[in-house]
Design a protein around this motif. Structure first.
Motif, short mmCIF file in Angstrom:
data_model
loop_
_atom_site.label_atom_id
_atom_site.label_comp_id
_atom_site.label_asym_id
_atom_site.label_seq_id
_atom_site.Cartn_x
_atom_site.Cartn_y
_atom_site.Cartn_z
N TYR A 1 50.45 35.55 52.45
CA TYR A 1 51.36 34.43 52.18
C TYR A 1 51.49 34.15 50.70
CZ TYR A 1 52.82 29.47 52.10
OH TYR A 1 53.45 28.28 51.84
N PHE A 2 50.40 34.33 49.96
CA PHE A 2 50.38 33.94 48.55
C PHE A 2 50.87 35.04 47.61
CE2 PHE A 2 46.99 31.07 50.25
CZ PHE A 2 47.59 29.87 49.91
N SER A 3 50.74 36.31 47.99
CA SER A 3 51.06 37.40 47.05
C SER A 3 51.50 38.65 47.80
CB SER A 3 49.84 37.71 46.18
OG SER A 3 50.08 38.84 45.37
N GLU A 4 52.61 39.25 47.35
CA GLU A 4 53.12 40.47 47.97
C GLU A 4 52.25 41.68 47.67
OE1 GLU A 4 57.12 41.00 46.72
OE2 GLU A 4 57.91 39.29 47.88
N THR A 5 51.52 41.64 46.57
CA THR A 5 50.64 42.78 46.20
C THR A 5 49.18 42.48 46.51
OG1 THR A 5 50.46 41.96 43.93
CG2 THR A 5 52.21 43.54 44.39
N GLY A 6 48.93 41.38 47.20
CA GLY A 6 47.55 41.00 47.48
C GLY A 6 46.91 40.36 46.25
N GLN A 7 45.63 40.15 46.33
CA GLN A 7 44.88 39.58 45.20
C GLN A 7 43.74 40.51 44.82
OE1 GLN A 7 43.87 35.34 45.67
NE2 GLN A 7 45.40 35.21 47.30
N HIS A 8 43.71 40.88 43.55
CA HIS A 8 42.70 41.78 42.99
C HIS A 8 41.74 40.91 42.19
CE1 HIS A 8 40.91 44.67 40.21
NE2 HIS A 8 41.36 45.65 40.95
N TRP A 9 40.63 40.53 42.79
CA TRP A 9 39.71 39.60 42.13
C TRP A 9 38.80 40.29 41.11
CZ3 TRP A 9 38.16 37.50 47.57
CH2 TRP A 9 39.20 36.71 48.08
N GLY A 10 38.45 41.54 41.36
CA GLY A 10 37.59 42.25 40.43
C GLY A 10 36.10 42.03 40.62
N ASN A 11 35.70 41.20 41.60
CA ASN A 11 34.28 40.97 41.84
C ASN A 11 33.64 42.20 42.47
OD1 ASN A 11 36.03 38.48 42.43
ND2 ASN A 11 34.08 37.56 41.87
N PRO A 12 32.42 42.54 42.07
CA PRO A 12 31.74 43.67 42.71
C PRO A 12 31.34 43.30 44.13
CG PRO A 12 30.23 42.53 41.26
CD PRO A 12 31.58 41.90 41.05
N GLU B 1 37.99 46.24 50.54
CA GLU B 1 37.37 47.08 49.52
C GLU B 1 38.47 47.81 48.73
OE1 GLU B 1 33.56 49.65 50.03
OE2 GLU B 1 35.28 50.99 50.33
N ILE B 2 38.55 47.49 47.44
CA ILE B 2 39.58 48.06 46.57
C ILE B 2 38.91 49.05 45.61
CG2 ILE B 2 41.38 47.52 44.87
CD1 ILE B 2 41.25 44.61 45.91
N PRO B 3 39.46 50.25 45.44
CA PRO B 3 38.90 51.17 44.44
C PRO B 3 38.85 50.50 43.08
CG PRO B 3 40.52 52.29 45.81
CD PRO B 3 40.61 50.83 46.17
N ALA B 4 37.77 50.71 42.35
CA ALA B 4 37.58 50.02 41.08
C ALA B 4 38.70 50.33 40.09
CB ALA B 4 36.23 50.39 40.47
N SER B 5 39.33 51.50 40.22
CA SER B 5 40.38 51.90 39.29
C SER B 5 41.76 51.34 39.64
CB SER B 5 40.47 53.42 39.23
OG SER B 5 40.76 53.95 40.52
N ALA B 6 41.90 50.72 40.82
CA ALA B 6 43.21 50.24 41.28
C ALA B 6 43.66 49.04 40.46
CB ALA B 6 43.14 49.89 42.76
N GLN B 7 44.97 48.93 40.27
CA GLN B 7 45.54 47.84 39.49
C GLN B 7 45.84 46.61 40.34
OE1 GLN B 7 45.81 48.03 36.03
NE2 GLN B 7 44.60 49.86 36.50
N ASP B 8 46.06 46.80 41.63
CA ASP B 8 46.26 45.67 42.52
C ASP B 8 45.55 45.96 43.84
OD1 ASP B 8 48.04 47.12 44.29
OD2 ASP B 8 49.66 46.76 42.86
N ALA B 9 45.77 45.10 44.83
CA ALA B 9 44.96 45.16 46.05
C ALA B 9 45.56 46.00 47.17
CB ALA B 9 44.73 43.73 46.57
N ARG B 10 46.72 46.59 46.95
CA ARG B 10 47.41 47.25 48.06
C ARG B 10 46.70 48.51 48.55
NH1 ARG B 10 53.35 47.28 45.47
NH2 ARG B 10 52.04 47.68 43.63
N GLY B 11 45.89 49.13 47.71
CA GLY B 11 45.22 50.37 48.11
C GLY B 11 43.86 50.17 48.73
#
Length: 519
Positions: A264-275, A317-327
């Motif tokens: 609802y909040f973001s079309e690309t998801g949210q990439h927080w960057g937390n381990p 779980e987002i790959p550390a190298s990804a720029q957004d959350a879609r992957g």
């Protein structure tokens, strides 16, 4: 397991982070954010006068430069920006004269200037506790440092080393310090003792003022409602001091990072960057890291929300190298084992599960197995879907209803952005000709949900200029503040009337209506 008593009463509360309080020093100098001083105590009095028995806040840890409460330097420390210098003066820890030269130069301080004043206050504090009048305070201070050493030692050294490295992340420190070589750490402790003492003072001041605030809350029968971010920041004392608890490579870099998929909040998801947590390590020692974290929060708060609760069942779980959350992808977490361990240790846990967004049957089964209240948000309830669980006709008593949260627009702002058709449909649902902020407040208060939480912005009928946060963005968030002059003179009486007619003054419910776990 036994659910917390507060969840078996009809209550109402207010959502307001302490940074949104007014704050000044003697003489009228405006501070850059609210704090734990006089205005916080006055707000508790306002809540009590209003018939509200719950004060919900955002996380109170020390924040990164963007001041998001959900990205903190520590899972245990308090935010030193919430320390009220005026209270330290009133308590006799420091004198007004210590700060006066700097205050004379400005009518409004920046965060940087406030930090400089805390350095002066620290120097005055250490001088005072070495005097005869400061002996009792010195003993209390030493006791605090000793009792909190399990996190305070690492946190204080972390801040000192970060300052020594020009504010750089611990991942950029020289290797012996980054990888916590024992000799290098011992040398650093000796070399940066003054900065370590600064952190000790700030944490002692924070927790002393917090206990004073909590005492006022107890006297006024107001419950303090805290918030725990499910993940911790990569650049934090927690990850630096306990790398084995997180999924990192040999250099401390995260293997994967946290976030949420498009919603609802973001079309690309949210990439927080937390381990992500190394759950196998945590489970092997019966989740001791989590037990310490929860114990610290329970010392502050009467009830606590776990933000992004669904991450205890499965996390994105987002790959550390990804720029957004879609992957990213969903990975199962040992939430049941964690909660069993916590309930075995604490017996009764006043936990609220933040179950907004993409919630599966498995997430809800985990929540209900431990009788944890979830969240209902009215702004999500009127999409035309008659089966929407956020629509009042589907409310369950155990859950907590909000007009909106810190991530939503204010109710007035939300209403102003609805289309004509959406406004008509909402009015039709509520049986009125015009929907207002107070109309939605009454809807929340009149519902079967045992607890109703209303953001102060909605009580004040403020538009989107008072929005606290817009998820997925980094600008213009976390800054909103109110002034006492913003409150109508009859506001407390009006709220009290509404709370009273909907039986939300905290009356105990019959045992047969109590919350119980589901098998």
């Amino acid at each position: 397991m036994k659910p917390a008593d507060i969840f078996n009463r009809r209550t109402a509360g207010c959502l307001l982070h302490p940074t949104s309080l007014p704050a000044t020093l003697q003489g009228g100098c405006r501070l850059p954010c609210g704090n734990l001083g006089h205005h916080a105590h006055h707000f508790i009095h306002f809540l009590r006068d209003s018939g509200l028995s719950v004060w919900q806040m955002l996380p109170t840890g020390p924040t990164h430069d963007d001041r998001s409460p959900y990205q903190s330097w520590s899972a245990h420390a308090g935010n030193p920006e919430l320390v009220c210098l005026q209270t330290l003066i009133d308590w006799g820890w420091i004198s007004q004269a210590v700060l006066q030269p700097q205050l004379a130069e400005s009518r409004a301080l920046t965060f940087e200037q406030l930090a400089e004043l805390r350095v002066l206050a620290c120097e005055a504090f250490y001088a005072f506790i070495k005097t005869q009048d400061g002996e009792a305070l010195e003993q209390n201070f030493k006791r605090f440092v000793a009792e909190q050493h399990h996190w305070l030692d690492d946190f204080s050294l972390f801040l000192a080393l970060r300052k020594a490295h020009g504010g750089a992340s611990w991942l950029q420190w020289r290797e012996p310090l980054r990888l916590r070589d024992a000799k290098a750490l011992a040398e650093a402790k000796a070399h940066y003792q003054r900065d370590i003492e600064q952190a000790h003072f700030e944490q002692f001041a924070f927790y002393s003022q917090w206990q004073a605030l909590k005492q006022t809350a107890v006297e006024k029968k107001v419950q303090l409602f805290g918030d725990i971010p499910i993940f911790v920041a990569l650049d934090s004392a927690d990850v630096w001091a306990h790398p084995e608890q997180f999924k990192l490579d040999d250099n401390g870099q995260p293997l994967t990072v946290a976030g949420v998929p498009p919603d609802y909040f973001s079309e690309t998801g949210q990439h927080w960057g937390n381990p992500h947590y190394n759950w196998s390590v945590m489970q092997a020692d019966n989740f001791s890291w989590w037990r310490e974290r929860i114990a610290g929060q329970l010392a502050q708060f009467d009830l606590i929300r776990i933000d992004h609760f669904r991450g205890l069942e499965a996390y994105w779980e987002i790959p550390a190298s990804a720029q957004d959350a879609r992957g990213g992808k969903w990975v199962e977490a040992p939430g049941k084992a964690l909660l069993e361990s916590l309930f075995d240790h604490f017996h009764t846990l006043p936990i609220v599960a933040e179950n907004l967004g993409l919630i599966t049957d498995k997430v809800e089964s985990l929540r209900k197995a431990f009788a944890l209240p979830g969240m209902l948000v009215l702004q999500f309830g009127f999409d035309g879907n008659a089966e929407n669980i956020n629509a009042p006709h589907h409310f369950e008593p155990v859950n907590i209803v909000y007009t909106g949260t810190h991530d939503n627009d204010t109710t007035k702002g939300w209403l102003e952005n609805l289309s004509a058709a959406e406004c008509d449909a909402l009015a039709d649902y509520l049986g009125t000709t015009k929907v207002t902020s107070w109309g939605l407040i009454k809807t929340a208060l009149s519902s079967v949900a045992r607890m109703a939480i209303i953001p102060l912005q909605d009580f004040l009928q403020l538009d989107n200029r008072a929005r606290m946060n817009t998820p997925g963005t980094t600008d213009n968030n976390w800054h909103w503040r109110f002034d006492w002059s913003d409150l109508p003179e009859d506001l407390a009486a009006r709220i009290h009337h509404e709370v009273s007619i909907y039986d939300r003054l905290g009356r105990d419910l019959p045992f047969s209506d109590a919350v119980t776990p589901e098998d």
